[in-house]
Design an enzyme around this catalytic site. Structure first.
Site, short mmCIF file in Angstrom:
data_model
loop_
_atom_site.label_atom_id
_atom_site.label_comp_id
_atom_site.label_asym_id
_atom_site.label_seq_id
_atom_site.Cartn_x
_atom_site.Cartn_y
_atom_site.Cartn_z
N ASP A 74 -15.38 54.71 -36.00
CA ASP A 74 -15.54 53.95 -35.82
C ASP A 74 -16.30 53.40 -36.12
OD1 ASP A 74 -17.40 52.00 -34.02
OD2 ASP A 74 -17.39 53.04 -32.78
N ASN A 119 -19.35 44.50 -32.10
CA ASN A 119 -18.56 45.59 -31.92
C ASN A 119 -17.59 44.68 -33.34
OD1 ASN A 119 -16.12 48.43 -32.25
ND2 ASN A 119 -15.03 46.14 -31.33
N THR A 145 -7.49 34.35 -34.21
CA THR A 145 -6.23 33.84 -32.78
C THR A 145 -6.37 32.40 -33.22
OG1 THR A 145 -6.99 33.30 -30.89
CG2 THR A 145 -9.37 34.06 -31.88
N SER A 187 -14.53 31.16 -25.55
CA SER A 187 -15.55 32.68 -24.99
C SER A 187 -16.11 33.52 -26.38
CB SER A 187 -13.92 33.53 -24.02
OG SER A 187 -13.46 34.14 -26.06
N TYR A 189 -15.72 36.43 -26.73
CA TYR A 189 -14.55 36.82 -27.83
C TYR A 189 -14.25 35.91 -28.82
CZ TYR A 189 -9.82 37.67 -29.37
OH TYR A 189 -8.83 37.10 -30.21
N HIS A 190 -13.53 34.73 -28.35
CA HIS A 190 -13.26 33.53 -29.08
C HIS A 190 -14.40 33.01 -30.61
CE1 HIS A 190 -9.64 33.42 -26.48
NE2 HIS A 190 -8.90 33.20 -27.34
N LYS A 193 -14.65 35.54 -33.47
CA LYS A 193 -13.03 35.35 -34.58
C LYS A 193 -13.41 33.71 -35.17
CE LYS A 193 -10.01 38.18 -32.95
NZ LYS A 193 -9.49 39.42 -33.94
N GLN A 216 -3.32 34.16 -35.00
CA GLN A 216 -2.51 34.42 -34.17
C GLN A 216 -2.45 33.65 -32.44
OE1 GLN A 216 -0.26 38.71 -33.98
NE2 GLN A 216 -2.02 38.62 -32.63
P1 NAD Z 1 -5.94 46.56 -28.32
O1 NAD Z 1 -7.12 46.18 -27.34
O2 NAD Z 1 -4.58 46.64 -27.78
O3 NAD Z 1 -5.99 47.39 -29.93
C1 NAD Z 1 -7.06 47.14 -30.91
C2 NAD Z 1 -7.09 48.14 -31.21
O4 NAD Z 1 -9.15 48.39 -31.95
C3 NAD Z 1 -8.34 49.13 -30.10
O5 NAD Z 1 -6.93 50.27 -30.30
C4 NAD Z 1 -9.22 49.98 -29.83
O6 NAD Z 1 -9.09 51.26 -30.15
C5 NAD Z 1 -9.76 49.83 -31.56
N1 NAD Z 1 -10.81 49.03 -31.81
C6 NAD Z 1 -11.70 48.46 -31.58
N2 NAD Z 1 -13.05 48.21 -31.95
C7 NAD Z 1 -12.73 49.07 -33.17
C8 NAD Z 1 -13.67 49.90 -33.40
N3 NAD Z 1 -15.14 49.29 -33.60
N4 NAD Z 1 -13.40 50.92 -34.37
C9 NAD Z 1 -12.11 51.57 -34.61
N5 NAD Z 1 -11.28 51.06 -33.54
C10 NAD Z 1 -11.56 50.31 -32.71
O7 NAD Z 1 -5.72 44.77 -29.06
P2 NAD Z 1 -4.51 44.11 -29.40
O8 NAD Z 1 -4.10 42.71 -28.14
O9 NAD Z 1 -3.76 44.53 -30.30
O10 NAD Z 1 -5.14 43.30 -30.87
C11 NAD Z 1 -5.52 43.49 -32.29
C12 NAD Z 1 -5.68 42.43 -32.59
O11 NAD Z 1 -5.25 41.08 -32.42
C13 NAD Z 1 -7.54 41.81 -31.98
O12 NAD Z 1 -8.32 42.35 -33.35
C14 NAD Z 1 -7.28 41.23 -31.88
O13 NAD Z 1 -8.03 40.18 -31.95
C15 NAD Z 1 -6.03 39.97 -31.79
N6 NAD Z 1 -4.95 38.94 -31.25
C16 NAD Z 1 -4.50 39.47 -30.22
C17 NAD Z 1 -3.26 38.77 -29.70
C18 NAD Z 1 -3.27 39.57 -28.30
O14 NAD Z 1 -2.12 38.20 -27.87
N7 NAD Z 1 -2.42 40.93 -28.07
C19 NAD Z 1 -3.05 37.44 -30.01
C20 NAD Z 1 -4.33 37.43 -30.97
C21 NAD Z 1 -4.70 38.27 -31.63
N1 USQ Z 2 -4.27 32.36 -17.61
C1 USQ Z 2 -3.32 31.69 -16.37
N2 USQ Z 2 -3.15 33.12 -15.27
C2 USQ Z 2 -3.00 34.44 -15.87
C3 USQ Z 2 -3.76 34.33 -16.89
C4 USQ Z 2 -4.09 33.73 -17.74
O1 USQ Z 2 -3.17 30.44 -15.44
O2 USQ Z 2 -3.06 34.91 -15.21
C5 USQ Z 2 -4.12 31.36 -18.91
C6 USQ Z 2 -5.34 31.66 -18.85
O3 USQ Z 2 -6.45 30.39 -17.86
C7 USQ Z 2 -5.55 30.58 -20.50
C8 USQ Z 2 -4.23 30.65 -20.67
O4 USQ Z 2 -3.49 31.15 -19.54
O5 USQ Z 2 -5.34 28.85 -20.36
C9 USQ Z 2 -3.43 32.02 -21.59
O6 USQ Z 2 -4.48 33.43 -21.24
P1 USQ Z 2 -4.36 35.08 -21.82
O7 USQ Z 2 -5.57 35.63 -21.33
O8 USQ Z 2 -2.77 34.96 -22.03
O9 USQ Z 2 -4.58 34.29 -23.01
P2 USQ Z 2 -6.25 34.66 -24.42
O10 USQ Z 2 -7.21 34.35 -22.91
O11 USQ Z 2 -6.72 33.23 -24.65
O12 USQ Z 2 -6.39 35.46 -24.87
C10 USQ Z 2 -4.89 36.48 -25.82
C11 USQ Z 2 -5.44 37.30 -26.29
C12 USQ Z 2 -6.34 37.72 -27.64
C13 USQ Z 2 -6.30 36.12 -28.04
C14 USQ Z 2 -5.34 34.95 -27.64
C15 USQ Z 2 -5.02 33.89 -28.78
O13 USQ Z 2 -5.65 38.56 -25.43
O14 USQ Z 2 -6.49 38.35 -28.05
O15 USQ Z 2 -6.46 35.84 -28.99
O16 USQ Z 2 -5.20 35.58 -26.59
S1 USQ Z 2 -4.89 32.87 -28.98
O17 USQ Z 2 -4.83 31.97 -27.10
O18 USQ Z 2 -4.16 31.24 -28.49
O19 USQ Z 2 -6.33 32.17 -28.64
#
Ligand code: NAD
Ligand code: USQ
Length: 395
Positions: A74, A119, A145, A187, A189-190, A193, A216
């Protein structure tokens, strides 16, 4: 290169681990498996049957002849463990995926808000602090993000992290500056970042740590060339109301005959990238570090933008599904434009996989293949941003 991948068991981390291993990098993967535990607590599961880390790694060695080392750690809580690993390995690059990444999960309640902040901020800060303490020089590549820019777009093309501005003071003298683009997270979460960005700025300035922050977009798709090589390597596919991202949710809803849950008017425009391009971009990023002493290098890791209602229409056309407008459980602009520069990856030769390339069908096939594992109870987005909102259930 020796590459340490933090969060390597996740949706982006696992295919990236395989891709970097395939390219010949010496890969060590760290994860605390928190995501698998959150799935269990929420009673949700990836649509695709994901193997244990042990099985995944053994399967990769079998099909590729390459080995991957795994350490369960962790990074937010075990600073000494992280420092010891960094001291022993002395990685050339650290790819940092290890954060709680769901916006809806981060807005569920006080416990999830506090967990996400504790975290994510501790994970990033522990990494930077340990690198500075040890005096080692890995290039840190962080997955950030697009959401840090906010979604109040009116046509301004989002630059890659920095905004040139002109300021006039009282005497009429003007100053040119380039500032970090003002963050406007949607949010908790955001917001983490956005806070990560300041941590990177400080450690790049103070300790000359080389950092690339990848802003991303929403990742869609499931498989990459490497995860397709064996079913035990399959990537996760989330469709639940917390971790399912919009396009994958729509595809799963369509495959199971459910209406597509368009939040609000569906006028939100977002940035997207296929998981295949995620792994390519990370490979490009680690090959192109900033120099020590440089400011943080920010690259927009996205390949196209789409309005949510247009995506719903696309999926409806492809599958025959129907779109439904549901109350938006989030607090976000009902309609926005989004124009983004992704020049730096295009200049480095990224040849993006776009929705129009027909690859959407592959994801439809995955959604259909594993339909038996689908649980309709897990689809509604139940997390609300403020107490005067309603969950985004179809009614
Ligand atoms: P995910 O939840 O599938 O993977 C994250 C991994 O990190 C998990 O396996 C989790 O167990 C591990 N983790 C979390 N906290 C930890 C800690 N304290 N120590 C060790 N491991 C830890 O998420 P993902 O979709 O693979 O996203 C990966 C990264 O990319 C994230 O930082 C996310 O913000 C970013 N990101 C994802 C998306 C998307 O659409 N999935 C888009 C933009 C950015
Ligand atoms: N949305 C819908 N219907 C759904 C789910 C989502 O209309 O069933 C809408 C949401 O309201 C939002 C958009 O779709 O306006 C995107 O939602 P999402 O859940 O696909 O994405 P988001 O919450 O933004 O988060 C995801 C990842 C996050 C990453 C982010 C990139 O979970 O880790 O950082 O995408 S970004 O959106 O460019 O910030």
């Amino acid at each position: 290169m020796k590459v340490l991948i933090l969060g390597g068991d996740g949706f982006c981390g696992w295919p990236t681990t395989l891709h970097l291993s395939k390219l010949g990098h010496d890969v060590v993967m760290v994860d605390n498996l928190s995501r698998r535990r959150i799935d269990a607590a929420l009673q949700v599961a990836s649509l695709t049957p994901i193997s244990s880390v042990k099985t995944r790694i053994a399967a990769w060695t079998e099909v590729s002849g390459q080995s991957i080392t795994f350490q369960e750690l962790d990074i937010a809580k075990d600073y000494d463990g992280l420092r010891a690993l960094l001291a022993e390995m002395k990685p050339d690059a650290v790819v940092h995926f290890a954060e709680q990444r769901s916006a809806p999960y981060s807005m569920r309640g006080q416990q999830e808000k506090r967990y996400t902040v504790d975290n994510n901020i501790s994970a990033t800060h522990n990494l930077l602090c340990a690198i500075a303490e040890l005096g080692i020089d890995p290039h840190v590549v962080h997955l950030g993000t697009m959401g840090v820019y906010g979604y109040d777009g009116d046509g301004l093309q989002l630059p890659e992290g920095y905004l040139p501005i002109k300021v006039e003071n009282d005497s009429g003298k003007t100053f040119d500056r380039e500032i970090l683009y003002p963050t406007n997270p949607g949010s908790v979460y955001h917001m983490t970042k956005s806070m990560d960005q300041l941590l990177f700025q400080f450690y790049a300035k103070n300790d000359s740590i080389r950092v690339t922050d990848l802003h991303q977009g929403i990742v869609w798709g499931t498989q990459t060339d490497e995860t397709k090589m064996d079913e035990r390597l399959i990537n996760r596919f989330d469709y639940d109301g917390d971790y399912g991202t919009v396009l994958n949710r729509f595809l799963m809803q369509a495959a199971s005959g459910m209406p597509l849950t368009v939040h609000g008017t569906g006028g939100q425009t977002r940035a997207f990238i296929h998981i295949r391009d995620t792994v390519k971009c990370v490979a490009i990023a680690i090959e192109n570090p900033p120099a020590a002493g440089d400011r943080v290098r920010i690259r927009n890791q996205m390949t196209e933008t789409h309005r949510i209602r247009d995506l719903a229409q696309l999926v409806a056309r492809l599958t025959g599904a129907k779109a439904a407008l549901v109350d938006n459980p989030r607090k976000e602009a009902a309609e926005n434009d989004l124009f983004v520069s992704n020049q730096s990856f295009m200049d480095d030769g990224l040849n993006p996989t776009k929705l129009a390339d027909g690859i959407l069908e592959e994801t439809v096939q995955i959604a259909e293949k594993y339909r038996d594992r689908f649980d309709p109870e897990r689809v509604p987005a139940r997390s609300i941003w403020t107490t005067d909102q309603k969950p985004g259930v179809v009614h």
